[in-house]
Design an enzyme around this catalytic site. Sequence first.
Site, mmCIF file in Angstrom:
data_model
loop_
_atom_site.group_PDB
_atom_site.id
_atom_site.type_symbol
_atom_site.label_atom_id
_atom_site.label_comp_id
_atom_site.label_asym_id
_atom_site.label_seq_id
_atom_site.Cartn_x
_atom_site.Cartn_y
_atom_site.Cartn_z
ATOM 1 N N GLY A 1 0.805 -1.235 0.000
ATOM 2 C CA GLY A 1 0.000 0.000 0.000
ATOM 3 C C GLY A 1 0.827 1.268 0.000
ATOM 4 O O GLY A 1 0.446 2.275 0.597
ATOM 5 N N ASN B 1 11.211 6.547 -7.740
ATOM 6 C CA ASN B 1 9.917 5.945 -8.067
ATOM 7 C C ASN B 1 8.817 6.735 -7.361
ATOM 8 O O ASN B 1 8.860 6.935 -6.153
ATOM 9 C CB ASN B 1 9.908 4.477 -7.638
ATOM 10 C CG ASN B 1 8.615 3.776 -8.028
ATOM 11 O OD1 ASN B 1 7.560 4.016 -7.462
ATOM 12 N ND2 ASN B 1 8.698 2.896 -9.013
ATOM 13 N N CYS C 1 0.335 0.570 -9.277
ATOM 14 C CA CYS C 1 0.267 -0.112 -7.983
ATOM 15 C C CYS C 1 -1.124 -0.730 -7.815
ATOM 16 O O CYS C 1 -2.121 -0.007 -7.850
ATOM 17 C CB CYS C 1 0.544 0.853 -6.837
ATOM 18 S SG CYS C 1 0.329 0.038 -5.230
HETATM 19 C C1 SIN Z 1 2.960 -1.384 -2.746
HETATM 20 O O1 SIN Z 1 3.534 -0.546 -2.032
HETATM 21 O O2 SIN Z 1 1.805 -1.764 -2.512
HETATM 22 C C2 SIN Z 1 3.665 -1.995 -3.918
HETATM 23 C C3 SIN Z 1 3.924 -0.997 -4.966
HETATM 24 C C4 SIN Z 1 3.472 -1.431 -6.316
HETATM 25 O O3 SIN Z 1 3.151 -2.594 -6.538
HETATM 26 O O4 SIN Z 1 3.429 -0.585 -7.218
#
Ligand code: SIN
Length: 303
Positions: A72, A100, A131
């Site tokens: 998340g 990023n 994401c």
């Molecule tokens: C995440 O923080 O949920 C993963 C990031 C992503 O998959 O883009």
Amino acid sequence: MVNLKVNLSGLELDNPIIPASGTFGYGYEFAEFYDINCLGTFSFKGTTREPRFGNPTPRIAECPAGMINSVGLQNPGVEKVISEELKKLKPCFNKKVIANVGGFSLDEYSETCAMLDKEEQVGLLEVNISCPNVHNGGMSFGTDPKMAAEVTRRVKEVTTKPVYIKLSPNVTDIVAIAKACEDAGADGISMINTLLGMRIDLRTKKPVIANKMGGFSGSAILPVALRMVYQVYENVNIPIIGMGGITTVSDVIEMMLAGATAVQVGAANLVNPFACKEIIEKLPEEMAKYGINNLSDIIGGAH
Ligand code: SIN
């Protein structure tokens, strides 16, 4: 003497190996294990304008040949990333880094990118529109070509450094999204993010992950990533950073033959923190095995 150098829109890398965002923190954590200056570069943890605590736990589920995460976009927010995380990175990494960036609105993407663009150590911006673990943001921008183009345009308006858009595999036509980003001015494409997946706990009969679903990564997704990189390479004229299931040095060669200029290694870092270093050390021998002197010569060689 083999040549491992590759070039991402003017950013020259000593080799194409890049730890993927979310699997390498802000870099300095891994500098405790080895000298991270051996890397081509790395992509730091997805950063948003505001700090984020992330999703409820459990956030991780194991799978054969992979894992599911639903972190998340947990991160301290762009101001702290600049004032604290990049400061800690500077003494242990003398190369440019990939920033990023995640977001929940066009304004947020644009403001966060504008701030990171001013940082000297940032060499390239990787805009995550893929994401799968957040609502009203992330992947919702990356599943519609018009939205993907709009994010790209807004970020390009406020930045001077190369902008790569990180795409989701959870779409019917990834080529259409990649082309929309290219037409809107993207300097390159990063692909693929994780595949939306889930697991169910047989004892509770409920999803293992608190958020029910998450992003599936690991060696099992390599064939999907290769197929998509191959398709996008045939249809765009900007560089691709290929990722998805890269675990071994031969996976790197395969991904470059499909069309990637550089390669990110993700889940493998979580299993073996030395994964990237080991791949870099093995590259010359693997190249010799296939008669490759200049690694950049093989980009797109499978077409
Ligand atoms: C995440 O923080 O949920 C993963 C990031 C992503 O998959 O883009």
